[in-house]
Design a protein around this motif. Structure first.
Motif, PDB file in Angstrom:
ATOM      1  N   ILE A 122      -4.015   0.691  20.536  1.00 13.50           N
ATOM      2  CA  ILE A 122      -3.292   0.507  22.039  1.00 13.50           C
ATOM      3  C   ILE A 122      -4.413   1.036  22.962  1.00 13.50           C
ATOM      4  N   ARG A 123      -5.126   2.008  22.740  1.00 11.76           N
ATOM      5  CA  ARG A 123      -5.938   2.774  23.936  1.00 11.76           C
ATOM      6  C   ARG A 123      -7.391   1.696  23.792  1.00 11.76           C
ATOM      7  N   TYR A 124      -7.921   1.383  22.683  1.00  9.64           N
ATOM      8  CA  TYR A 124      -9.284   0.949  22.628  1.00  9.64           C
ATOM      9  C   TYR A 124      -9.530  -0.402  22.229  1.00  9.64           C
ATOM     10  N   ALA A 125      -8.354  -1.152  21.825  1.00  2.00           N
ATOM     11  CA  ALA A 125      -8.473  -2.343  21.233  1.00  2.00           C
ATOM     12  C   ALA A 125      -7.780  -3.481  22.044  1.00  2.00           C
ATOM     13  N   GLU A 126      -7.638  -4.453  21.510  1.00  8.44           N
ATOM     14  CA  GLU A 126      -6.964  -5.822  22.143  1.00  8.44           C
ATOM     15  C   GLU A 126      -5.766  -6.269  21.408  1.00  8.44           C
ATOM     16  N   ALA A 127      -4.969  -6.801  22.022  1.00  7.95           N
ATOM     17  CA  ALA A 127      -3.612  -7.682  21.407  1.00  7.95           C
ATOM     18  C   ALA A 127      -4.233  -8.738  20.614  1.00  7.95           C
ATOM     19  N   PRO A 128      -3.723  -9.229  19.588  1.00  9.78           N
ATOM     20  CA  PRO A 128      -2.282  -8.843  19.098  1.00  9.78           C
ATOM     21  C   PRO A 128      -2.630  -7.550  18.305  1.00  9.78           C
ATOM     22  N   ILE A 129      -1.492  -6.903  18.102  1.00  6.66           N
ATOM     23  CA  ILE A 129      -1.683  -5.738  17.194  1.00  6.66           C
ATOM     24  C   ILE A 129      -0.501  -5.800  16.100  1.00  6.66           C
ATOM     25  N   GLN A 130      -1.047  -5.532  14.833  1.00  2.00           N
ATOM     26  CA  GLN A 130       0.148  -5.701  13.726  1.00  2.00           C
ATOM     27  C   GLN A 130      -0.092  -4.418  12.796  1.00  2.00           C
ATOM     28  N   LEU A 131       1.063  -3.876  12.410  1.00  2.19           N
ATOM     29  CA  LEU A 131       1.209  -3.093  11.594  1.00  2.19           C
ATOM     30  C   LEU A 131       1.800  -3.417  10.061  1.00  2.19           C
ATOM     31  N   ARG A 132       1.045  -3.015   9.151  1.00  5.49           N
ATOM     32  CA  ARG A 132       1.650  -3.606   7.763  1.00  5.49           C
ATOM     33  C   ARG A 132       1.576  -2.369   6.701  1.00  5.49           C
ATOM     34  N   LEU A 133       2.781  -2.313   5.801  1.00  9.23           N
ATOM     35  CA  LEU A 133       2.849  -1.386   4.897  1.00  9.23           C
ATOM     36  C   LEU A 133       2.791  -2.122   3.415  1.00  9.23           C
ATOM     37  N   ILE A 134       2.009  -1.701   2.586  1.00 10.06           N
ATOM     38  CA  ILE A 134       1.932  -2.359   1.046  1.00 10.06           C
ATOM     39  C   ILE A 134       2.095  -1.372   0.252  1.00 10.06           C
ATOM     40  N   HIS A 135       2.975  -1.810  -0.735  1.00 11.17           N
ATOM     41  CA  HIS A 135       3.506  -0.603  -1.801  1.00 11.17           C
ATOM     42  C   HIS A 135       3.216  -1.500  -3.154  1.00 11.17           C
ATOM     43  N   ASP A 136       2.142  -1.004  -3.701  1.00 14.18           N
ATOM     44  CA  ASP A 136       1.749  -1.581  -5.135  1.00 14.18           C
ATOM     45  C   ASP A 136       1.102  -0.560  -6.112  1.00 14.18           C
ATOM     46  N   GLY A 137       1.988   0.574  -5.958  1.00 13.18           N
ATOM     47  CA  GLY A 137       1.261   1.935  -7.034  1.00 13.18           C
ATOM     48  C   GLY A 137       0.694   2.664  -6.062  1.00 13.18           C
ATOM     49  N   SER A 138       0.213   2.308  -5.204  1.00 10.57           N
ATOM     50  CA  SER A 138      -0.157   3.197  -4.143  1.00 10.57           C
ATOM     51  C   SER A 138       0.523   2.713  -2.577  1.00 10.57           C
ATOM     52  N   LEU A 139       0.196   3.586  -1.705  1.00  7.98           N
ATOM     53  CA  LEU A 139       0.758   3.032  -0.347  1.00  7.98           C
ATOM     54  C   LEU A 139      -0.458   2.896   0.736  1.00  7.98           C
ATOM     55  N   ILE A 140      -0.608   1.687   1.161  1.00  8.78           N
ATOM     56  CA  ILE A 140      -1.390   1.326   2.109  1.00  8.78           C
ATOM     57  C   ILE A 140      -0.762   0.980   3.535  1.00  8.78           C
ATOM     58  N   CYS A 141      -1.496   1.577   4.480  1.00  8.63           N
ATOM     59  CA  CYS A 141      -0.981   1.363   5.907  1.00  8.63           C
ATOM     60  C   CYS A 141      -2.219   0.535   6.625  1.00  8.63           C
ATOM     61  N   GLU A 142      -1.899  -0.545   7.225  1.00 11.61           N
ATOM     62  CA  GLU A 142      -2.905  -1.491   7.797  1.00 11.61           C
ATOM     63  C   GLU A 142      -2.626  -1.572   9.240  1.00 11.61           C
ATOM     64  N   VAL A 143      -3.381  -1.256  10.193  1.00 14.22           N
ATOM     65  CA  VAL A 143      -3.228  -1.735  11.565  1.00 14.22           C
ATOM     66  C   VAL A 143      -4.384  -2.625  11.964  1.00 14.22           C
ATOM     67  N   SER A 144      -3.929  -3.785  12.496  1.00 13.63           N
ATOM     68  CA  SER A 144      -4.826  -4.686  12.822  1.00 13.63           C
ATOM     69  C   SER A 144      -4.858  -5.231  14.344  1.00 13.63           C
ATOM     70  N   ASP A 145      -6.157  -5.666  14.984  1.00  9.66           N
ATOM     71  CA  ASP A 145      -6.055  -5.919  16.433  1.00  9.66           C
ATOM     72  C   ASP A 145      -6.847  -6.892  16.607  1.00  9.66           C
ATOM     73  N   GLY A 146      -7.226  -7.309  17.868  1.00 11.40           N
ATOM     74  CA  GLY A 146      -7.947  -8.461  18.309  1.00 11.40           C
ATOM     75  C   GLY A 146      -9.294  -7.983  18.522  1.00 11.40           C
TER      76      GLY A 146
END
Length: 855
Positions: free
Chosen positions: A779-803
């Motif tokens: 939010i502070r340093y990047a641009e829209a769009p912003i997306q949050l994704r959680l992946i559960h496949d034996g480990s837990l992956i947190c991803e935040v994407s921006d423009g």
């Protein structure tokens, strides 16, 4: 009746062609027990017995001697058993009780059914018709003076034939001998008087005589000369003789054929010399066609049997077969050798004492040990004292020597480049003639060639083992388990003289549960190719960690190969020759081992189990195959791209969507390259072998290799199969976030709720901190769009994407700084984190290891 057909009464009286009368011929056959088995009309005329009265009865009563086992007849039969042939005069009793002295010629022979019998031939004089003998009847040609020449001419004419330097015989049109030269008498061991009036097949029976008579008959019938070369073993001669025969018809002044002359020249020496040259030539073409030590040694044994020896063994020092370096120079004392090859004229090599692969100790007194000690070939006769010396040390060997009648042996050391490798032993037990000095020279000639080939094979095997060990250490031993794919592989190094290649494969886990599939092939073979392969595989894994797209990764890899080529060619002149200080290639080192050129092909694919999309790029590599869940096989249309190392040319990637359960097949060129089958045929065979999507991957790998590869592939083969999986909504959750600081608290709540659904309450605290830091930074340093994704496949992956394409970097904040600790905190709390660029921005991800549940 057995044997040649007896002449008719008319033929016996006149000679058949108007010539003076000759002796009538009587023949009979006795089996091994002395029972009469055949009786000719001539035998009936001689002794008066009809065939029905004598066949099936013992022949002993025909002998006019006091007892069947005494006198000249007994001595004759014993001689027949010992020598296989006898001739002389015996006294026989006629049917009317009278006795008659008969010249007898007896041969021992074997029938077609394998039994032994005696073939008896006798000629007896018979007066001419009207009770008066014809002029010259019963007399030899040399006893009959000429009528149209003076005495000197007659003597010169006669002696020119009698003393001819070649072996000559004159036969009438019935192929019965009329005259024999002195040379023919010496060769056969008969005088002319003994065999005059007999056919060749009667006084020297056998298949060779039958063949000669066939050519004699052709000369009589066609009037054309015949030429023959016949090898034959004759009574009284220690070795087989080879004769060159000239068979010519004898014509009268008016052109009528009245007989045939057979002139024979002993060509044994020339024949043996020619055979030795042929053996040397055969050795040069047959020995050394493979770079396998055992097969090369076996080729030496195969070449030598039966042309040179009846039994051959090849024994090498254990250091040679174990891949080590044998001691230099000659060896002394007792020697330990390993049997690697054998050859025999007998099926199954029953003479063999030491089995293949086993070792045996040869005492210093034996021929192999003496040959290794002296460093040169050795020819020895096998004597009883020599055999007796084996009794105490190796009774079984001594028994085999006596059983098979070994009588002559040659032992030749295998020497190459100053190194002693082993010894080859040549023996004779079937051929009665012993080895000669020329045979020793021949054995040394072919063994010397074999030794160089064995040494080449030994060096190649050692270098190949080094390359294989290096390659095994650089290739993955197993493939990692991954949520995106199920994978299996096969790697087959070539066993040809080209050496180990530089094929490689890999399965690389990427961020976001994605996976990279890699297959590559380095140009060339040997240790250098294996080392280059290891460097490229490491480079690919390093570039994959940066999360580059396939086309960009190949571009960076192309730059690396270009630098490697320049580095390998460093210090070389413009013409490619080594400059001062770089050194020259060692003797025997393959040219591609010292070449400065480095090249490779590669295929790189990235599969995302969330989107089920696969991005593929290739650099001069064969296209991959995709097998759908329904069994349909498709070869992906991926732009070829240039091979790695050319530099400056672009690579393109293709993205395809794969159904869950699809099969990806990646392979190197060695799988589909064939000299016997066209490329389209190989691809069709691959399509057929892959069309089993539901089968276990290990079974599919075996099917592909069995369907496409020969017994000995000409190139390395790498095959990588991957069956795709998909992550559904139960494992992946995505939120679109507004570019508002207030949304951070909402994101934390949503994540906590989702972790509760997944039963991951223990991970809530850490995940909330990670989400808070990554979303706040976006939010502070990047641009829209912003997306949050959680992946559960034996480990837990947190991803935040921006423009934004600006990538954050980790730094340590000073004590006085109010911020700058976010990414450091994320790195401390998670297993790994990173950034990857996308087509419309970037993604920052962090992966946590979940606690293992103990049930």
């Amino acid at each position: 009746m057995t044997g040649p057909e007896a002449p008719t009464d008319t033929e016996a009286a006149t000679g058949g062609d108007g010539a003076p009368p000759v002796a009538d011929v009587a023949t009979a056959t006795l089996d091994a027990r002395g029972i009469v088995s055949a009786w000719s009309a001539g035998a009936r005329a001689l002794l008066g017995y009809r065939r029905s009265e004598i066949v099936g009865r013992p022949a002993a009563p025909l002998l006019a001697v006091p007892a069947p086992g005494s006198g000249r007849a007994a001595r004759a039969l014993r001689t027949l058993d010992e020598r296989g042939r006898w001739h002389g005069t015996v006294t026989l009793r006629r049917r009317d009780g009278a006795t008659v002295d008969v010249p007898l010629l007896a041969h021992s022979r074997r029938t077609r059914d394998g039994t032994d019998e005696w073939f008896l031939v006798s000629r007896h004089e018979r007066p001419a018709a009207q009770g008066a003998p014809a002029p010259g009847a019963g007399r030899s040609w040399r006893e009959t003076p000429g009528t149209d020449r003076d005495a000197l001419d007659d003597e010169l004419f006669e002696q020119s034939f009698v003393q001819s330097p070649c072996t000559e015989g004159i036969y009438d049109t019935r192929l019965r001998l009329r005259h024999a030269s002195d040379g023919m008498e010496r060769v056969l061991g008969f005088t002319e008087r003994d065999i005059r009036g007999l056919r060749l097949s009667e006084f020297a029976p056998g298949p060779v005589s039958d063949d000669i008579e066939r050519h004699m008959r052709l000369a009589v019938e066609t009037g054309e000369a015949q030429q023959m070369e016949v090898p034959t073993r004759m009574v009284g001669h220690a070795r087989e003789l080879v004769w060159s025969l000239s068979i010519a018809p004898i014509r009268t002044a008016d052109g009528q054929v009245r007989g045939v002359v057979v002139a024979a020249h002993d060509r044994t020496r020339q024949y043996v010399s020619r055979q030795r040259l042929l053996l040397v030539n055969e050795a040069s073409t047959r020995i050394g066609t493979t770079l396998d030590v055992g097969r090369t040694a076996q080729q030496l044994a195969d070449v030598a049997v039966p042309l040179l020896a009846d039994f051959v063994t090849v024994d090498l020092l254990p250091a040679v077969t174990d891949g080590g370096d044998p001691p230099p120079g000659p060896l002394s004392g007792d020697v330990t050798l390993r049997r690697v090859a054998r050859g025999s004229v007998l099926e199954g090599s029953p003479e063999l004492v030491v089995p293949l692969g086993e070792t045996a100790v040869y005492p210093a007194s034996t021929a192999p040990a003496k040959a290794l000690s002296g460093g040169k070939g050795l020819l020895e006769a096998v004597t009883d004292p020599g055999t007796a010396s084996w009794e105490a040390q190796d009774p079984e060997r001594a028994a085999r020597i006596r059983t098979y009648g070994f009588h002559s042996t040659i032992a030749v050391p295998l020497l190459a480049r100053g190194t002693t490798l082993g010894v080859a032993t040549f023996s004779r037990h079937r051929r009665p003639d012993p080895f000669e000095q020329d045979d020793l020279l021949l054995a040394e000639e072919i063994t010397a060639r074999a030794a160089v080939c064995v040494d080449n094979a030994r060096r190649y095997t050692r270098e190949r083992e080094i390359a294989l060990a290096l390659q095994r250490s650089l290739l993955p031993a197993t493939l990692p388990e991954h949520a995106a794919v199920e994978a299996a592989f096969r790697y087959l190094p070539t066993d040809t003289g080209a050496g180990v290649g530089g094929d490689w494969f890999d399965v690389i886990p990427l961020s976001g549960s994605r996976v990279a599939l890699v297959v590559g092939d380095v140009v060339g073979h040997g240790v250098r190719a294996s080392a280059t392969m290891g460097r490229l595989r490491t480079a690919v894994r390093t570039l994959a960690d940066v999360d580059l797209p396939p086309d960009e990764l190949l571009t960076h890899l192309d730059d690396l190969v270009t630098h490697l080529s320049a580095e390998a060619a460093g210090g070389r002149g413009a013409d490619g020759s080594p400059s001062a200080g770089t050194g020259a290639p060692a003797d025997g080192e393959p040219q591609d081992e010292i070449s400065g050129d480095v090249g490779a092909t590669c295929l790189y694919a990235v599969y995302d189990p969330v989107s089920r999309r696969c991005s593929v790029a290739r650099a001069g590599h064969p296209v991959p195959a995709v097998v759908g869940p329904d069994g349909g096989v498709e070869f992906l249309d991926v732009p070829a791209g240039p091979p790695l190392g050319l530099g400056g040319l672009p690579f393109e990637s293709v993205e395809v969507e794969l159904a869950e359960g699809s099969l990806l097949a990646l392979y190197t060129n060695g799988l589909i390259a064939s000299r016997e089958r066209a490329p389209d045929e190989m691809l069709a065979a691959l399509r057929t072998a892959l069309a089993r999507p539901a089968a276990p991957l290990e079974d599919i790998c075996d099917t592909v290799l069995d369907s496409l590869l020969p017994a000995h592939p000409a190139d390395d083969v790498a095959l990588l199969l991957a069956r795709t999986r998909a992550l559904g909504s139960s494992q992946v959750v995505t939120w679109e976030l507004a570019c508002d600081p207030a949304i951070v608290a909402e994101a934390r709540r949503d994540v906590s709720a989702q972790l509760a659904v997944w039963g991951l309450e223990d991970a809530v605290f850490t995940t909330e901190l990670v989400v808070s830091e990554l979303v706040t930074n976006a939010i502070r340093y990047a641009e829209a769009p912003i997306q949050l994704r959680l992946i559960h496949d034996g480990s837990l992956i947190c991803e935040v994407s921006d423009g934004s394409n600006t990538a954050p970097h980790l730094r340590r904040a000073r004590v006085s700084d109010e911020g700058g600790r976010g990414l450091l905190l994320v790195a401390q709390l998670t297993q790994s984190w990173g950034t990857r660029q996308g087509a419309a921005g970037k993604t920052i991800w962090a992966e946590q290891t979940l606690p293992v549940e103990i049930g």
